[in-house]
Design a protein around this motif. Sequence first.
Motif, PDB file in Angstrom:
ATOM      1  N   PRO A 180      81.680 101.066  85.477  1.00  0.00           N
ATOM      2  CA  PRO A 180      81.643 102.368  84.793  1.00  0.00           C
ATOM      3  C   PRO A 180      80.427 103.205  85.210  1.00  0.00           C
ATOM      4  N   ASN A 181      80.673 104.510  85.424  1.00  0.00           N
ATOM      5  CA  ASN A 181      79.620 105.492  85.746  1.00  0.00           C
ATOM      6  C   ASN A 181      78.973 105.286  87.110  1.00  0.00           C
ATOM      7  N   PHE A 182      79.624 104.507  87.995  1.00  0.00           N
ATOM      8  CA  PHE A 182      79.103 104.351  89.345  1.00  0.00           C
ATOM      9  C   PHE A 182      80.081 104.941  90.355  1.00  0.00           C
ATOM     10  N   ASN A 183      79.603 104.991  91.605  1.00  0.00           N
ATOM     11  CA  ASN A 183      80.328 105.620  92.714  1.00  0.00           C
ATOM     12  C   ASN A 183      80.638 107.073  92.394  1.00  0.00           C
ATOM     13  N   ARG A 184      79.553 107.774  92.070  1.00  0.00           N
ATOM     14  CA  ARG A 184      79.649 109.196  91.746  1.00  0.00           C
ATOM     15  C   ARG A 184      78.362 109.897  92.180  1.00  0.00           C
ATOM     16  N   TYR A 185      78.489 111.207  92.365  1.00  0.00           N
ATOM     17  CA  TYR A 185      77.350 112.084  92.678  1.00  0.00           C
ATOM     18  C   TYR A 185      77.102 112.962  91.464  1.00  0.00           C
ATOM     19  N   SER A 186      75.840 113.180  91.123  1.00  0.00           N
ATOM     20  CA  SER A 186      75.533 113.930  89.913  1.00  0.00           C
ATOM     21  C   SER A 186      74.302 114.808  90.123  1.00  0.00           C
ATOM     22  N   VAL A 187      74.368 116.025  89.590  1.00  0.00           N
ATOM     23  CA  VAL A 187      73.208 116.918  89.550  1.00  0.00           C
ATOM     24  C   VAL A 187      72.767 116.996  88.098  1.00  0.00           C
ATOM     25  N   GLU A 188      71.534 116.592  87.829  1.00  0.00           N
ATOM     26  CA  GLU A 188      71.029 116.510  86.471  1.00  0.00           C
ATOM     27  C   GLU A 188      69.740 117.313  86.342  1.00  0.00           C
ATOM     28  N   LYS A 189      69.429 117.735  85.115  1.00  0.00           N
ATOM     29  CA  LYS A 189      68.224 118.517  84.854  1.00  0.00           C
ATOM     30  C   LYS A 189      67.076 117.598  84.445  1.00  0.00           C
ATOM     31  N   ASP A 190      65.884 117.865  85.003  1.00  0.00           N
ATOM     32  CA  ASP A 190      64.715 117.132  84.541  1.00  0.00           C
ATOM     33  C   ASP A 190      64.125 117.843  83.320  1.00  0.00           C
ATOM     34  N   LEU A 191      62.981 117.384  82.848  1.00  0.00           N
ATOM     35  CA  LEU A 191      62.386 117.934  81.624  1.00  0.00           C
ATOM     36  C   LEU A 191      61.983 119.399  81.785  1.00  0.00           C
ATOM     37  N   ARG A 192      61.788 119.854  83.019  1.00  0.00           N
ATOM     38  CA  ARG A 192      61.417 121.253  83.264  1.00  0.00           C
ATOM     39  C   ARG A 192      62.626 122.119  83.562  1.00  0.00           C
ATOM     40  N   GLY A 193      63.819 121.521  83.497  1.00  0.00           N
ATOM     41  CA  GLY A 193      65.036 122.283  83.763  1.00  0.00           C
ATOM     42  C   GLY A 193      65.373 122.397  85.236  1.00  0.00           C
ATOM     43  N   LYS A 194      64.694 121.604  86.074  1.00  0.00           N
ATOM     44  CA  LYS A 194      64.937 121.649  87.513  1.00  0.00           C
ATOM     45  C   LYS A 194      66.030 120.651  87.893  1.00  0.00           C
ATOM     46  N   ASP A 195      66.877 121.042  88.873  1.00  0.00           N
ATOM     47  CA  ASP A 195      67.965 120.169  89.317  1.00  0.00           C
ATOM     48  C   ASP A 195      67.425 118.934  90.034  1.00  0.00           C
ATOM     49  N   GLU A 196      68.021 117.781  89.711  1.00  0.00           N
ATOM     50  CA  GLU A 196      67.753 116.538  90.421  1.00  0.00           C
ATOM     51  C   GLU A 196      69.078 115.967  90.901  1.00  0.00           C
ATOM     52  N   HIS A 197      69.096 115.446  92.126  1.00  0.00           N
ATOM     53  CA  HIS A 197      70.341 115.026  92.765  1.00  0.00           C
ATOM     54  C   HIS A 197      70.391 113.503  92.855  1.00  0.00           C
ATOM     55  N   TYR A 198      71.486 112.923  92.326  1.00  0.00           N
ATOM     56  CA  TYR A 198      71.622 111.469  92.245  1.00  0.00           C
ATOM     57  C   TYR A 198      72.936 110.993  92.872  1.00  0.00           C
ATOM     58  N   PHE A 199      72.871 109.799  93.478  1.00  0.00           N
ATOM     59  CA  PHE A 199      74.064 109.033  93.841  1.00  0.00           C
ATOM     60  C   PHE A 199      73.993 107.705  93.100  1.00  0.00           C
ATOM     61  N   TYR A 200      75.057 107.394  92.362  1.00  0.00           N
ATOM     62  CA  TYR A 200      75.167 106.102  91.686  1.00  0.00           C
ATOM     63  C   TYR A 200      76.222 105.283  92.440  1.00  0.00           C
ATOM     64  N   LEU A 201      75.789 104.209  93.114  1.00  0.00           N
ATOM     65  CA  LEU A 201      76.654 103.507  94.063  1.00  0.00           C
ATOM     66  C   LEU A 201      76.792 102.028  93.703  1.00  0.00           C
ATOM     67  N   TYR A 202      78.038 101.534  93.854  1.00  0.00           N
ATOM     68  CA  TYR A 202      78.338 100.113  93.646  1.00  0.00           C
ATOM     69  C   TYR A 202      79.359  99.698  94.692  1.00  0.00           C
ATOM     70  N   TYR A 203      78.941  98.855  95.643  1.00  0.00           N
ATOM     71  CA  TYR A 203      79.803  98.518  96.767  1.00  0.00           C
ATOM     72  C   TYR A 203      79.379  97.178  97.371  1.00  0.00           C
ATOM     73  N   GLN A 204      80.165  96.688  98.303  1.00  0.00           N
ATOM     74  CA  GLN A 204      79.804  95.513  99.067  1.00  0.00           C
ATOM     75  C   GLN A 204      79.982  95.798 100.558  1.00  0.00           C
ATOM     76  N   TYR A 205      79.186  95.119 101.372  1.00  0.00           N
ATOM     77  CA  TYR A 205      79.282  95.317 102.824  1.00  0.00           C
ATOM     78  C   TYR A 205      78.959  94.017 103.543  1.00  0.00           C
ATOM     79  N   ARG A 206      79.370  93.951 104.777  1.00  0.00           N
ATOM     80  CA  ARG A 206      78.958  92.876 105.670  1.00  0.00           C
ATOM     81  C   ARG A 206      78.851  93.443 107.084  1.00  0.00           C
ATOM     82  N   THR A 207      77.904  92.928 107.845  1.00  0.00           N
ATOM     83  CA  THR A 207      77.666  93.436 109.197  1.00  0.00           C
ATOM     84  C   THR A 207      78.229  92.474 110.234  1.00  0.00           C
TER      85      THR A 207
END
Length: 337
Positions: free
Chosen positions: A281-308
């Motif tokens: 829940p609430n992962f694999n999404r991009y979000s623009v959120e406000k900090d305490l001064r009202g300035k935009d902050e950009h987030y990626f919430y990621l949940y994945y698996q990989y192998r090389t």
Amino acid sequence: MSKSVNFIKTENRPFCKWFSVVVLPLVTLLCAGMVSCNEEKSYEKEMYKKVFYLLSGNDHTYTETYSLNKEESVRYFSIGCGGSLSSSDAVTITLEPDVVLLESYNKSNFDIDYGAYAKLLPASRYEISSYIVNFPANSADQYVKVPVKVRPLGLSPDTIYFIPIAIKSVTKYEVNPEKYNVLYRVTIENDYAEQKTLTYYTRNGTIKNQTTGEESALTGNKIMQPLTSDKVRIFAGNIAQSQTSTVDDIEKNAIVLQINSDHSVSFSQYGTIEVEALSKPNFNRYSVEKDLRGKDEHYFYLYYQYRTEVTPVIGDTPATYSPWSEITETLKKVETN
């Protein structure tokens, strides 16, 4: 003889004093004034001299950034005119492709590292509508802008692209021999990352080896690079990317994030790596959120698996891979302004 000399010094002392106090300073001022006038005339001549040049930095490059959000867009380079007064006459400036700067730039910056060499932007990617530019008479500005239309979709964030340009001729005045040519650099950006200045995201999360169950923290910064209007590239998990990462490093370790219209994030491989989205829940999404001064902050919430990939496919022998690593991470964009 000694007496005679003493007599002269004694009898003419008032005159000598008057000469040294009055005459010598006047002569000195007169000479200084003549030198000053000559210097001022020379300065004025240089000050009002009309010299044309192409605006660039010390390395003869000038950079403009084109958005991947548009199929094509226009940016500019500038032709300047030296001198404190505008020209009373219109001047026609003829431009041409430069043939010397690119080779010089590559040898100076990369020597024999040919894979890192800057490239010419393909002619199909840009348009300069005219190589003949009119510099108007009595212009309030000491420069004119020349438009460059670029189609950036498909350009690589790993390549330095240049359009080399030079002043071929002017109908009046002179051209600065040190600034007659420029490497016009084209860089790309989207809403999440840019090429001109590397975009960093701070990283917090965990990495878990799905074979051993061992889990450790993820911290530090991660480089994000633009690919298209809605796609960016990062290195997976705790694999570090730097400015010296090679093409092979990127092919092996990079994954692609696609930001969908609902701000959900999808995953795909860039090269040989394998990656799969996991569900939380609430992962694999991009979000623009406000900090305490009202300035935009950009987030990626990621949940994945990989192998090389460890060994590639050889004949009928399939490729082998590292164990799957499970990644839970939050990326927050580091703002530079």
